[in-house]
Structure formats: C-alpha cells, structure tokens
Scaffold this active site. Structure first.
Site, PDB file in Angstrom:
ATOM      1  N   SER A  75       0.952  -1.697  -0.056  1.00  0.00           N
ATOM      2  CA  SER A  75      -0.075  -0.220  -0.236  1.00  0.00           C
ATOM      3  C   SER A  75       0.842   0.934   0.350  1.00  0.00           C
ATOM      4  CB  SER A  75      -1.084   0.201   1.286  1.00  0.00           C
ATOM      5  OG  SER A  75      -2.143  -1.205   1.185  1.00  0.00           O
ATOM      6  N   CYS A  76       2.240   1.496   0.304  1.00  0.00           N
ATOM      7  CA  CYS A  76       2.712   2.632   0.895  1.00  0.00           C
ATOM      8  C   CYS A  76       3.310   3.062  -0.470  1.00  0.00           C
ATOM      9  CB  CYS A  76       4.109   2.374   1.310  1.00  0.00           C
ATOM     10  SG  CYS A  76       3.388   1.698   3.489  1.00  0.00           S
ATOM     11  N   THR A  77       4.078   1.794  -1.902  1.00  0.00           N
ATOM     12  CA  THR A  77       4.611   2.075  -2.722  1.00  0.00           C
ATOM     13  C   THR A  77       3.227   1.958  -3.530  1.00  0.00           C
ATOM     14  OG1 THR A  77       6.144   0.237  -2.527  1.00  0.00           O
ATOM     15  CG2 THR A  77       5.338   0.666  -4.521  1.00  0.00           C
TER      16      THR A  77
END
Length: 155
Positions: free
Chosen positions: A45-47
C-alpha cells in the site's frame, strides 16, 4: 484524536534520504505542503500511495505545492525506495516518532492478532501560512491522491 484542521501545523525539522534537514519553515510564505505519513517503505500500500503521488507530482508542483513523505524508515531504506520507484520528492526520517506523535498519527495498530505502535496512514495539507487546511486520517490508498489534488485545486 482531535482535528488539526484550522490550526497551525506542528513544526518539524527532519532529515531526508540524503541527510539534509527539511523543516516546515523552509516553505513558510512560499508553498503549500502535502505532508503524508505512511507506515513502511517498499510495502504494497505504501508503494501504491508513493507512486500515485509520483504520478501526480507535476500537477501538485503546478499548484505551488511540495510533497513530503514521512515514515520511521532510515536513509538507506528511503534512498532504495526513491530509486526503485523514481520518486521525485523527499522522504523524511521520523525514527523518534516525535513528528508522527505531534500530528497524532503514531497509534496503536492491530494486525494478525498482534498489537504494536506504528504510523497510521494520514495526509495533511498545510498552506503557506503554516495552517492545516485539510487532513485525511486512516486513509484508504485508492483515490486518495486524486482527492488531495482536487482539494488543492479548489483553493
């Protein structure tokens, strides 16, 4: 957690991926700051979120805004993340969690039955006077960057 909207943003001075100190004061009177907090470099999700900000970077820049990501990861992890995904903005190191705590995003989290402290994905839009004009907490990644950009366009 009480809202920061309409309040002066908590000040910060943090190192970025190349060891430069980046402060909120650097942008005072000059730019909007999109300050986004995320849990961990190179996770799914952070990517996705970082790449969404990357893909909209020119649009934010055209609206006089700078994007800054914040996590507890170190310079090496940030540098690898930036290079791998071609991120055109700085990632700040909040390894003491002081800034995350000031913004109310260092929270008790639960995953797979375990509790731990970590960053709750959140974004703050700060105007050139240093006022938080919009905050998004407990973000779902899909559509978030577009919503932040739309908010900035309406100012």
């Amino acid at each position: 957690m009480q809202t920061l909207e309409g309040m002066i943003a908590p000040k910060f001075s943090l190192k970025n991926e190349v060891g430069e100190i980046i402060s909120l004061d650097n942008f005072a009177g000059k730019k909007y700051v999109v300050l986004y907090f995320y849990p961990k470099d190179s996770t799914t999700s952070c990517t996705t979120e970082a790449c969404d900000f990357r893909d909209s970077h020119e649009a934010f820049t055209a609206l006089n805004a700078v994007i800054l990501g914040v996590s507890a990861d170190d310079e090496k992890a940030h540098t690898k993340f930036i290079k791998k995904y071609g991120l055109p903005f700085s990632l700040l190191i909040d390894d003491t969690h002081e800034v995350s705590e000031a913004y109310g995003v260092w929270r008790l989290k639960k995953m797979f039955g375990k509790e731990f402290m970590g960053i709750e994905r959140s974004t703050f839009l700060i105007d050139p006077t240093g006022t938080v004009i919009k905050e998004w907490r407990k973000i779902k990644v899909g559509g978030h960057v577009e919503e932040a950009l739309d908010t900035l366009k309406k100012l």
